[in-house]
Write a protein that holds these residues in place. Structure first.
Motif, PDB file in Angstrom:
ATOM      1  N   THR A 122     -26.835  20.765  18.487  1.00 16.72           N
ATOM      2  CA  THR A 122     -25.651  21.609  18.351  1.00 16.72           C
ATOM      3  C   THR A 122     -26.031  23.079  18.270  1.00 16.72           C
ATOM      4  OG1 THR A 122     -24.596  19.800  17.116  1.00 16.72           O
ATOM      5  CG2 THR A 122     -23.550  21.970  17.008  1.00 16.72           C
ATOM      6  N   LEU A 123     -25.392  23.889  19.111  1.00 15.29           N
ATOM      7  CA  LEU A 123     -25.590  25.340  19.119  1.00 15.29           C
ATOM      8  C   LEU A 123     -24.377  26.012  18.499  1.00 15.29           C
ATOM      9  CD1 LEU A 123     -27.028  27.984  20.045  1.00 15.29           C
ATOM     10  CD2 LEU A 123     -25.804  27.714  22.234  1.00 15.29           C
ATOM     11  N   ILE A 124     -24.606  26.942  17.584  1.00 20.38           N
ATOM     12  CA  ILE A 124     -23.524  27.676  16.920  1.00 20.38           C
ATOM     13  C   ILE A 124     -23.421  29.064  17.556  1.00 20.38           C
ATOM     14  CG2 ILE A 124     -22.733  28.660  14.731  1.00 20.38           C
ATOM     15  CD1 ILE A 124     -24.396  26.367  13.378  1.00 20.38           C
ATOM     16  N   VAL A 125     -22.267  29.359  18.126  1.00 20.00           N
ATOM     17  CA  VAL A 125     -22.022  30.666  18.752  1.00 20.00           C
ATOM     18  C   VAL A 125     -20.972  31.376  17.910  1.00 20.00           C
ATOM     19  CG1 VAL A 125     -21.390  31.882  20.863  1.00 20.00           C
ATOM     20  CG2 VAL A 125     -22.515  29.651  21.007  1.00 20.00           C
ATOM     21  N   GLU A 126     -21.419  32.294  17.064  1.00 25.63           N
ATOM     22  CA  GLU A 126     -20.534  32.919  16.070  1.00 25.63           C
ATOM     23  C   GLU A 126     -21.094  34.292  15.704  1.00 25.63           C
ATOM     24  OE1 GLU A 126     -18.052  34.192  13.725  1.00 25.63           O
ATOM     25  OE2 GLU A 126     -17.552  32.080  14.099  1.00 25.63           O
ATOM     26  N   ASP A 127     -20.249  35.331  15.764  1.00 27.59           N
ATOM     27  CA  ASP A 127     -20.750  36.688  15.513  1.00 27.59           C
ATOM     28  C   ASP A 127     -20.687  37.088  14.041  1.00 27.59           C
ATOM     29  OD1 ASP A 127     -18.029  36.939  15.291  1.00 27.59           O
ATOM     30  OD2 ASP A 127     -17.856  38.709  16.572  1.00 27.59           O
ATOM     31  N   ASP A 128     -20.054  36.280  13.205  1.00 24.16           N
ATOM     32  CA  ASP A 128     -20.016  36.554  11.771  1.00 24.16           C
ATOM     33  C   ASP A 128     -21.164  35.783  11.113  1.00 24.16           C
ATOM     34  OD1 ASP A 128     -19.514  36.366   8.955  1.00 24.16           O
ATOM     35  OD2 ASP A 128     -17.416  36.854   9.310  1.00 24.16           O
ATOM     36  N   PRO A 129     -22.172  36.481  10.586  1.00 24.52           N
ATOM     37  CA  PRO A 129     -23.361  35.800  10.031  1.00 24.52           C
ATOM     38  C   PRO A 129     -23.025  34.811   8.916  1.00 24.52           C
ATOM     39  CG  PRO A 129     -23.752  38.162  10.255  1.00 24.52           C
ATOM     40  CD  PRO A 129     -22.303  37.947  10.508  1.00 24.52           C
ATOM     41  N   MET A 130     -22.054  35.152   8.064  1.00 25.96           N
ATOM     42  CA  MET A 130     -21.710  34.261   6.958  1.00 25.96           C
ATOM     43  C   MET A 130     -21.046  32.982   7.473  1.00 25.96           C
ATOM     44  SD  MET A 130     -21.967  33.783   3.758  1.00 25.96           S
ATOM     45  CE  MET A 130     -22.416  35.432   3.190  1.00 25.96           C
ATOM     46  N   VAL A 131     -20.128  33.133   8.433  1.00 24.93           N
ATOM     47  CA  VAL A 131     -19.460  31.961   9.007  1.00 24.93           C
ATOM     48  C   VAL A 131     -20.476  31.080   9.733  1.00 24.93           C
ATOM     49  CG1 VAL A 131     -17.760  31.164  10.694  1.00 24.93           C
ATOM     50  CG2 VAL A 131     -17.240  33.123   9.219  1.00 24.93           C
ATOM     51  N   ALA A 132     -21.385  31.725  10.475  1.00 25.93           N
ATOM     52  CA  ALA A 132     -22.414  30.977  11.192  1.00 25.93           C
ATOM     53  C   ALA A 132     -23.278  30.175  10.225  1.00 25.93           C
ATOM     54  CB  ALA A 132     -23.282  31.925  12.010  1.00 25.93           C
ATOM     55  N   LYS A 133     -23.609  30.786   9.096  1.00 29.23           N
ATOM     56  CA  LYS A 133     -24.433  30.108   8.090  1.00 29.23           C
ATOM     57  C   LYS A 133     -23.706  28.889   7.532  1.00 29.23           C
ATOM     58  CE  LYS A 133     -26.765  30.868   3.652  1.00 29.23           C
ATOM     59  NZ  LYS A 133     -27.071  31.859   2.576  1.00 29.23           N
ATOM     60  N   PHE A 134     -22.420  29.048   7.203  1.00 23.95           N
ATOM     61  CA  PHE A 134     -21.644  27.920   6.685  1.00 23.95           C
ATOM     62  C   PHE A 134     -21.532  26.814   7.722  1.00 23.95           C
ATOM     63  CE2 PHE A 134     -19.835  30.793   3.372  1.00 23.95           C
ATOM     64  CZ  PHE A 134     -20.120  29.990   2.280  1.00 23.95           C
ATOM     65  N   ASN A 135     -21.315  27.192   8.977  1.00 23.92           N
ATOM     66  CA  ASN A 135     -21.211  26.183  10.031  1.00 23.92           C
ATOM     67  C   ASN A 135     -22.502  25.390  10.164  1.00 23.92           C
ATOM     68  OD1 ASN A 135     -18.606  26.956  10.544  1.00 23.92           O
ATOM     69  ND2 ASN A 135     -19.067  28.091  12.411  1.00 23.92           N
ATOM     70  N   LEU A 179     -10.552  24.074  15.954  1.00 24.98           N
ATOM     71  CA  LEU A 179     -10.450  24.269  14.513  1.00 24.98           C
ATOM     72  C   LEU A 179     -10.067  25.717  14.228  1.00 24.98           C
ATOM     73  CD1 LEU A 179     -13.585  22.354  13.183  1.00 24.98           C
ATOM     74  CD2 LEU A 179     -11.314  21.484  13.678  1.00 24.98           C
ATOM     75  N   ILE A 180      -8.998  25.888  13.449  1.00 20.30           N
ATOM     76  CA  ILE A 180      -8.520  27.223  13.113  1.00 20.30           C
ATOM     77  C   ILE A 180      -9.075  27.634  11.749  1.00 20.30           C
ATOM     78  CG2 ILE A 180      -6.477  28.639  12.672  1.00 20.30           C
ATOM     79  CD1 ILE A 180      -4.924  26.776  14.535  1.00 20.30           C
ATOM     80  N   LYS A 181      -9.749  28.772  11.709  1.00 19.06           N
ATOM     81  CA  LYS A 181     -10.285  29.292  10.449  1.00 19.06           C
ATOM     82  C   LYS A 181      -9.133  29.782   9.569  1.00 19.06           C
ATOM     83  CE  LYS A 181     -14.288  31.312  12.878  1.00 19.06           C
ATOM     84  NZ  LYS A 181     -14.931  32.597  13.215  1.00 19.06           N
ATOM     85  N   PRO A 182      -9.261  29.616   8.244  1.00 17.71           N
ATOM     86  CA  PRO A 182     -10.285  28.848   7.540  1.00 17.71           C
ATOM     87  C   PRO A 182      -9.931  27.360   7.565  1.00 17.71           C
ATOM     88  CG  PRO A 182      -8.800  29.797   5.959  1.00 17.71           C
ATOM     89  CD  PRO A 182      -8.333  30.282   7.313  1.00 17.71           C
ATOM     90  N   PHE A 183     -10.925  26.518   7.503  1.00 21.31           N
ATOM     91  CA  PHE A 183     -10.696  25.078   7.527  1.00 21.31           C
ATOM     92  C   PHE A 183     -11.534  24.425   6.434  1.00 21.31           C
ATOM     93  CE2 PHE A 183     -13.937  26.292  10.589  1.00 21.31           C
ATOM     94  CZ  PHE A 183     -15.013  25.530  10.191  1.00 21.31           C
ATOM     95  N   HIS A 184     -11.170  23.205   6.072  1.00 23.18           N
ATOM     96  CA  HIS A 184     -11.915  22.464   5.058  1.00 23.18           C
ATOM     97  C   HIS A 184     -13.038  21.663   5.717  1.00 23.18           C
ATOM     98  CE1 HIS A 184      -9.105  23.461   1.886  1.00 23.18           C
ATOM     99  NE2 HIS A 184      -8.093  23.108   2.666  1.00 23.18           N
TER     100      HIS A 184
END
Length: 240
Positions: free
Chosen positions: A4-17, A102-107
């Motif tokens: 799985t590759l995470i493509v996300e420009d927000d470092p905190m969101v990427a870390k949580f993902n 998935l729409i942020k924020p999600f559980h």
């Protein structure tokens, strides 16, 4: 393992993902990138099965990448994870083959459900033998009914409901308690009662109160046969 590759420009969101992916059995986060160009570069050099794709990024959006992937015949699947909740973005993502949105924020439960459903589909397709309609229907039909037509109250998830629904269906017309379901599913009695109360309020379950020798009331439940189809529709996203 599903790479799985995470493509996300927000470092905190990427870390949580990434942390979320690591919690789901069968998935391996193989990289995190912050924009579409880096994502393409990563795909050229690495094997990726699934992308967790943000929409709003600099220069090129995630939806533009998804469209390009489909035009070039890329076999990589994508789950769109974004704050974009407008109809056009959702329709575009689904039209170009996003396996979920998935729409942020999600559980985490919703995130886990999405990955488990994807893993289930891959297991069916990659069995190495002919796939029957019966193999596909629980994934293609029942999961759609749960996600699209059953509006669950806040705090209840389709993944947990699927486990509980499966046990209720096994009981048929036999009476059962919250403790019976908790024992079979491994879900706490407190949580099970929330789902059973919802089903009672929806007339899916009938309930009786029996007073034990200790004087304590025991609630017993029984499936309303006229609502069996409803409970069948909840038996989706079954964790493999």
């Amino acid at each position: 393992m599903i790479k799985t590759l995470i493509v996300e420009d927000d470092p905190m969101v990427a870390k949580f993902n990434r942390v979320y992916v690591e919690k789901v059995e069968g998935f391996e986060p193989v990289g995190m990138v912050t924009d579409v160009k880096q994502a393409w570069d990563f795909l050229k050099e690495n094997t990726v099965d699934l992308i967790l794709l943000d929409v709003y990024m600099k220069n090129t959006t995630g939806l533009e990448m998804l469209m390009e992937m489909r035009k070039t015949g890329s076999p990589v699947d994508a789950i769109v994870i974004t704050a974009a909740n407008d109809n056009q973005s959702i329709q575009t993502a689904l039209r170009y083959g996003a396996v979920d949105y998935l729409i942020k924020p999600f559980h985490f439960d919703r995130f886990k459900e999405s990955l488990l459903r994807y893993r289930h589909k891959q297991e069916i397709i990659e069995k190495g033998e002919s796939v029957t309609q019966a193999d596909l229907d629980p994934f293609l039909l029942q999961s759609q009914r749960v996600s699209s037509s059953v509006e669950l109250p806040k705090g209840l998830t389709t993944l947990t409901f699927s486990h509980i629904a499966k046990q209720i269906l096994k009981k048929k017309q036999e009476a059962f308690s919250a403790a019976d379901i908790a024992e079979k599913t491994g879900i706490s009695q407190v949580s099970v009662r929330k789902y059973l109360h919802y089903l009672v309020d929806s007339d899916v379950l009938e309930t009786d109160v029996i007073y034990q020798s200790t004087g304590r009331p025991l609630h017993q439940y029984r499936l309303n046969p006229e609502k069996a189809e409803f409970i069948q529709s909840l038996q989706a996203a079954e964790e493999q």
